[in-house]
Design a protein around this motif. Structure first.
Motif, PDB file in Angstrom:
ATOM      1  N   LEU A   8       0.841  -1.211   0.000  1.00  0.00           N
ATOM      2  CA  LEU A   8       0.000   0.000   0.000  1.00  0.00           C
ATOM      3  C   LEU A   8       0.869   1.252   0.000  1.00  0.00           C
ATOM      4  O   LEU A   8       0.560   2.226  -0.692  1.00  0.00           O
ATOM      5  CB  LEU A   8      -0.939  -0.003   1.208  1.00  0.00           C
ATOM      6  N   GLY A   9       1.951   1.230   0.757  1.00  0.00           N
ATOM      7  CA  GLY A   9       2.879   2.362   0.776  1.00  0.00           C
ATOM      8  C   GLY A   9       3.537   2.582  -0.573  1.00  0.00           C
ATOM      9  O   GLY A   9       3.666   3.715  -1.046  1.00  0.00           O
ATOM     10  N   GLN A  10       3.943   1.496  -1.214  1.00  0.00           N
ATOM     11  CA  GLN A  10       4.558   1.609  -2.536  1.00  0.00           C
ATOM     12  C   GLN A  10       3.554   2.122  -3.562  1.00  0.00           C
ATOM     13  O   GLN A  10       3.902   2.909  -4.450  1.00  0.00           O
ATOM     14  CB  GLN A  10       5.127   0.265  -2.963  1.00  0.00           C
ATOM     15  N   LEU A  11       2.304   1.697  -3.431  1.00  0.00           N
ATOM     16  CA  LEU A  11       1.267   2.191  -4.336  1.00  0.00           C
ATOM     17  C   LEU A  11       1.052   3.689  -4.130  1.00  0.00           C
ATOM     18  O   LEU A  11       0.873   4.433  -5.090  1.00  0.00           O
ATOM     19  CB  LEU A  11      -0.034   1.418  -4.131  1.00  0.00           C
ATOM     20  N   ALA A  12       1.076   4.134  -2.875  1.00  0.00           N
ATOM     21  CA  ALA A  12       0.922   5.561  -2.597  1.00  0.00           C
ATOM     22  C   ALA A  12       2.069   6.367  -3.201  1.00  0.00           C
ATOM     23  O   ALA A  12       1.852   7.452  -3.762  1.00  0.00           O
ATOM     24  CB  ALA A  12       0.848   5.795  -1.085  1.00  0.00           C
ATOM     25  N   LEU A  13       3.282   5.839  -3.110  1.00  0.00           N
ATOM     26  CA  LEU A  13       4.424   6.527  -3.728  1.00  0.00           C
ATOM     27  C   LEU A  13       4.269   6.570  -5.243  1.00  0.00           C
ATOM     28  O   LEU A  13       4.535   7.593  -5.877  1.00  0.00           O
ATOM     29  CB  LEU A  13       5.738   5.834  -3.347  1.00  0.00           C
ATOM     30  N   TYR A  14       3.857   5.463  -5.830  1.00  0.00           N
ATOM     31  CA  TYR A  14       3.642   5.409  -7.272  1.00  0.00           C
ATOM     32  C   TYR A  14       2.565   6.407  -7.693  1.00  0.00           C
ATOM     33  O   TYR A  14       2.691   7.069  -8.729  1.00  0.00           O
ATOM     34  CB  TYR A  14       3.252   3.990  -7.698  1.00  0.00           C
ATOM     35  N   ALA A  15       1.508   6.533  -6.887  1.00  0.00           N
ATOM     36  CA  ALA A  15       0.405   7.435  -7.226  1.00  0.00           C
ATOM     37  C   ALA A  15       0.869   8.887  -7.323  1.00  0.00           C
ATOM     38  O   ALA A  15       0.248   9.690  -8.019  1.00  0.00           O
ATOM     39  CB  ALA A  15      -0.713   7.306  -6.188  1.00  0.00           C
ATOM     40  N   ASP A  16       1.964   9.213  -6.627  1.00  0.00           N
ATOM     41  CA  ASP A  16       2.487  10.584  -6.656  1.00  0.00           C
ATOM     42  C   ASP A  16       3.483  10.823  -7.774  1.00  0.00           C
ATOM     43  O   ASP A  16       4.021  11.913  -7.889  1.00  0.00           O
ATOM     44  CB  ASP A  16       3.137  10.932  -5.315  1.00  0.00           C
ATOM     45  N   THR A  17       3.755   9.822  -8.612  1.00  0.00           N
ATOM     46  CA  THR A  17       4.704  10.011  -9.702  1.00  0.00           C
ATOM     47  C   THR A  17       3.993  10.573 -10.928  1.00  0.00           C
ATOM     48  O   THR A  17       2.798  10.357 -11.131  1.00  0.00           O
ATOM     49  CB  THR A  17       5.410   8.691 -10.086  1.00  0.00           C
ATOM     50  N   PHE A  18       4.765  11.284 -11.739  1.00  0.00           N
ATOM     51  CA  PHE A  18       4.218  11.853 -12.967  1.00  0.00           C
ATOM     52  C   PHE A  18       3.853  10.721 -13.921  1.00  0.00           C
ATOM     53  O   PHE A  18       4.642   9.807 -14.153  1.00  0.00           O
ATOM     54  CB  PHE A  18       5.237  12.789 -13.626  1.00  0.00           C
ATOM     55  N   GLY A  19       2.648  10.758 -14.468  1.00  0.00           N
ATOM     56  CA  GLY A  19       2.213   9.765 -15.432  1.00  0.00           C
ATOM     57  C   GLY A  19       1.701   8.471 -14.822  1.00  0.00           C
ATOM     58  O   GLY A  19       1.554   7.473 -15.515  1.00  0.00           O
ATOM     59  N   ALA A  20       1.462   8.476 -13.521  1.00  0.00           N
ATOM     60  CA  ALA A  20       0.950   7.265 -12.866  1.00  0.00           C
ATOM     61  C   ALA A  20      -0.393   6.874 -13.471  1.00  0.00           C
ATOM     62  O   ALA A  20      -1.213   7.735 -13.801  1.00  0.00           O
ATOM     63  CB  ALA A  20       0.812   7.499 -11.375  1.00  0.00           C
TER      64      ALA A  20
END
Length: 69
Positions: A15-27
């Motif tokens: 879940l933490g990794q998904l949250a980090l991914y969600a904040d990346t450009f182009g997610a």
């Protein structure tokens, strides 16, 4: 580590990794919207000692629209 503890930890990390991914450009928002709730729903019961004694997971503030009528 107990099997439930390992599952809980692994799911929280994902879940933490998904949250980090969600904040990346182009997610991919569709991916996030599909996987996020699935991961959250798959969380096992928290391992013993995660919360203080007497802590009630169901006790807390009312969500909007769920308060007393």
């Amino acid at each position: 580590m107990c099997p439930d503890c390992e599952d809980f930890t692994r799911t929280v990390v994902m879940l933490g990794q998904l949250a980090l991914y969600a904040d990346t450009f182009g997610a991919d928002q569709s991916f996030i919207e599909a996987v996020g709730p699935s991961l959250a729903a798959s969380l096992p019961e928290p391992p013993p000692g995660t919360f203080p004694p007497g802590y009630d997971l169901n006790d807390g503030p009312d969500y909007p629209g769920e308060g007393p009528q």
